[in-house]
Design a protein around this motif. Structure first.
Motif, PDB file in Angstrom:
ATOM      1  N   UNK A  59       0.952  -1.333   0.098  1.00 12.69           N
ATOM      2  CA  UNK A  59       0.045   0.032   0.034  1.00 12.69           C
ATOM      3  C   UNK A  59       0.795   1.127  -0.101  1.00 12.69           C
ATOM      4  N   UNK A  60       1.457   1.734  -1.222  1.00 11.37           N
ATOM      5  CA  UNK A  60       2.179   2.727  -1.116  1.00 11.37           C
ATOM      6  C   UNK A  60       1.731   4.058  -0.749  1.00 11.37           C
ATOM      7  N   UNK A  61       0.491   4.239  -0.652  1.00 13.65           N
ATOM      8  CA  UNK A  61      -0.131   5.667  -0.278  1.00 13.65           C
ATOM      9  C   UNK A  61      -0.618   5.785   1.351  1.00 13.65           C
ATOM     10  N   UNK A  62       0.076   4.678   2.183  1.00 16.11           N
ATOM     11  CA  UNK A  62      -0.371   4.753   3.446  1.00 16.11           C
ATOM     12  C   UNK A  62       0.447   6.070   4.204  1.00 16.11           C
ATOM     13  N   UNK A  91       1.077 -10.527   2.703  1.00 14.67           N
ATOM     14  CA  UNK A  91      -0.162 -10.284   2.455  1.00 14.67           C
ATOM     15  C   UNK A  91      -0.607  -8.917   1.945  1.00 14.67           C
ATOM     16  N   UNK A  92      -1.808  -8.977   1.397  1.00 14.37           N
ATOM     17  CA  UNK A  92      -2.257  -7.714   0.863  1.00 14.37           C
ATOM     18  C   UNK A  92      -2.786  -6.688   1.691  1.00 14.37           C
ATOM     19  N   UNK A  93      -2.883  -5.574   1.844  1.00 10.84           N
ATOM     20  CA  UNK A  93      -3.113  -4.404   2.722  1.00 10.84           C
ATOM     21  C   UNK A  93      -4.343  -4.785   3.360  1.00 10.84           C
ATOM     22  N   UNK A  94      -5.335  -5.256   2.798  1.00 11.86           N
ATOM     23  CA  UNK A  94      -7.000  -5.552   3.289  1.00 11.86           C
ATOM     24  C   UNK A  94      -6.440  -6.633   4.349  1.00 11.86           C
TER      25      UNK A  94
END
Length: 442
Positions: A59-62, A91-94
């Motif tokens: 998640x580059x926009x965190x 894992x993915x961000x969700x």
């Protein structure tokens, strides 16, 4: 035998020649205090958290706050941990947000520092925090060990190879390794380089005082050590202003190297000690230097007086004690070994505080009692007292390192000034009595 002091009284005890030599030799002591910048001006426990940029691939926009909440555990007081992070996952961000991370580990990719008083310190550059924090306490000890070894090695070296050579070599070491210290990529190379800086600093300080003082007459001989201390004191004041403006230890080291580079140029033109040349039978060289000093001071020396001095060669230092040079050298070692072993044993029995106080009291009482020693016995007694003072100084440096509490450390620094003053005065007293005989032993 005509005393060398008579030559100095004729050519000028503290003329232009001596002043130039003294200032040239003392100038590096103004800069030497800057060497402390790298390990004195630090924040030993800066605000920080583990670098966790691994999550930005998911998640580059965190935001920074979200990144910390997802990747860094909190302490009991609610603040983010300074030394731990959650184990990275693929894992993915969700999924990370839904299930959260629970398994922790030490910081794997360094730290992110904040609220820093300085732009860069050895702590932040070498990450001397958490498991590596103990190295901060080791650094000052390494530097002082270098100073001690340099002082001990270049003292005898000066007797064999000359005061000038024993000043030039440490000056070169000091200049070169000041630069390498600023460029070290890791803390281990930094420690090696810092030890060598201390090695050069210790050797230079001892022999620069001896070299300058051996050209100064009795009436102004105290200037040799006192001006050195004055340059150091002024340097400490300038150091505070320099760090306040720069706040980057590497840049401070490189700035320190600039005047030391000038030292490397002019150190080769510093005159050798005429006293030492005479003690080695190098009469013509000594005569030339005396004539040169007389010309600069504009006080010509008579040929008859000059011939009286250069035709008498001083005996070597250890031979002047009235014993065989080999026996004397053996006695130095024989006396030192049990004294060190005794110190180790007494420290275990009485502890540092009691033994330290007792040592100071014994040293003070001995200094008073020495007034009752007959002149015929003063050489041996004075030398032993001086050795005892040196042991006190080194013990104090060790204790200053061990006691890391802030208030006690301030007390140690204040008291070290008193010890330094006492040792300077003792050195000057002994040198005034036995100039050219025991000066290099100190």
């Amino acid at each position: 035998m005509t005393d060398f002091g008579e030559i100095l009284r004729n050519i000028g005890e503290f003329g232009l020649f001596q002043k130039i030599t003294l200032i040239a030799l003392c100038f590096p002591n103004f800069v030497q205090t800057f060497l402390f910048a790298s390990f004195v001006f630090i924040q030993s426990d800066p605000d920080r958290h583990c670098s966790t940029d691994w999550i930005l691939t998911a998640a580059p926009n965190l935001t920074s706050e979200e990144q910390l909440n997802l990747t860094v555990p909190r302490e009991e007081d609610g603040t983010f941990s300074k030394c731990e992070m959650f184990v990275p996952v693929s894992w993915d961000i969700d999924t990370i947000r839904e299930y959260r991370l629970n398994e922790t580990t030490g910081c794997q990719d360094g730290w992110v520092y904040g609220n820093m008083l300085y732009k860069a310190t050895i702590v932040t550059d070498f990450d001397l925090v958490c498991g590596q924090a103990s190295l901060v306490e080791v650094i000052q000890a390494v530097f002082m060990a270098g100073v001690l070894v340099g002082s001990l090695m270049f003292g005898p070296f000066a007797e064999s190879f000359g005061r000038k050579r024993a000043t030039q070599i440490p000056a070169v070491l000091l200049s070169v390794f000041t630069v390498t210290t600023a460029l070290c990529p890791n803390v281990y190379l930094y420690l090696v380089s810092l030890f060598l800086v201390g090695f050069g600093a210790g050797g230079y300080r001892v022999n620069s005082i001896i070299l300058s003082t051996e050209w100064i007459g009795t009436s102004k001989r105290s200037w040799g050590a006192c001006v050195t201390q004055l340059f150091s004191a002024i340097g400490e004041c300038v150091l505070a202003g320099m760090i306040y403006g720069i706040r980057n230890w590497r840049l401070a080291q490189l700035i320190t190297a600039v005047p030391l580079a000038v030292l490397i140029i002019y150190i080769w033109f510093i005159p050798e000690s005429a006293r030492w040349l005479l003690s080695r039978g190098r009469k013509e060289e000594a005569k030339q230097l005396i004539v040169k000093a007389a010309a600069i001071n504009k006080h010509p020396v008579s040929e008859s007086l000059l011939d009286k001095v250069v035709n008498h060669i001083h005996q070597g230092n250890m031979e002047s004690f009235g014993l065989s040079i080999f026996v004397t050298q053996l006695l130095y070692g024989v006396f030192e070994v049990p004294s060190v072993l005794l110190s180790m044993w007494l420290l275990d029995i009485f502890g540092r505080k009691i033994l330290f106080i007792a040592t100071l009291l014994i040293g003070g009482v001995s200094s008073i009692l020495i007034l009752a020693v007959p002149d015929s016995k003063s050489l041996v007694i004075s030398q032993n007292t001086f050795y005892f003072c040196l042991i006190i100084m080194f013990m104090f440096t060790f204790i200053n390192y061990l006691f890391h509490y802030v208030r006690l450390r301030h007390f140690c620094h204040i008291f070290s000034c008193c010890v330094s003053f006492f040792l300077d005065m003792g050195w000057l007293y002994l040198y005034g009595l036995y100039a050219g005989v025991v000066s290099n032993i100190g």
